[in-house]
Design a protein around this motif. Structure first.
Motif: not given
Length: 77
Positions: A48, A52, A54-55, A68-72
């Motif tokens: 972003t 950050t 994003v993916t 990888r998505e949203n810190a996972q």
């Protein structure tokens, strides 16, 4: 003379920074790599405007191996 050499070098530099773990404002990437053994990798992702992640996805021969998505983060073999 406007052929785009500097843009290509900047893109390569940004990919190196991302590969080394750095975040870059508002950057999207989509890269395909082919090894000497003819194994194809596809690496894509997006940051972003506030750096950050994003993916991020990595595929080996069209099979997702990292997501990888949203810190996972998910690893598939």
């Amino acid at each position: 003379s406007g052929a785009g050499k500097t843009s290509i070098l900047k893109a390569i530099s940004n990919l190196k920074r991302i590969a080394n773990g750095e975040s870059i404002n508002g950057v999207k990437w989509d890269v395909e790599l082919l090894t000497n053994d003819h194994v194809r990798y596809h690496w894509l992702g997006e940051f972003t405007s506030d750096q950050t992640l994003v993916t991020e996805y990595i595929y080996r021969e069209n099979r997702e191996i990292i997501k990888r998505e949203n810190a996972q983060t998910w690893f598939n073999a």
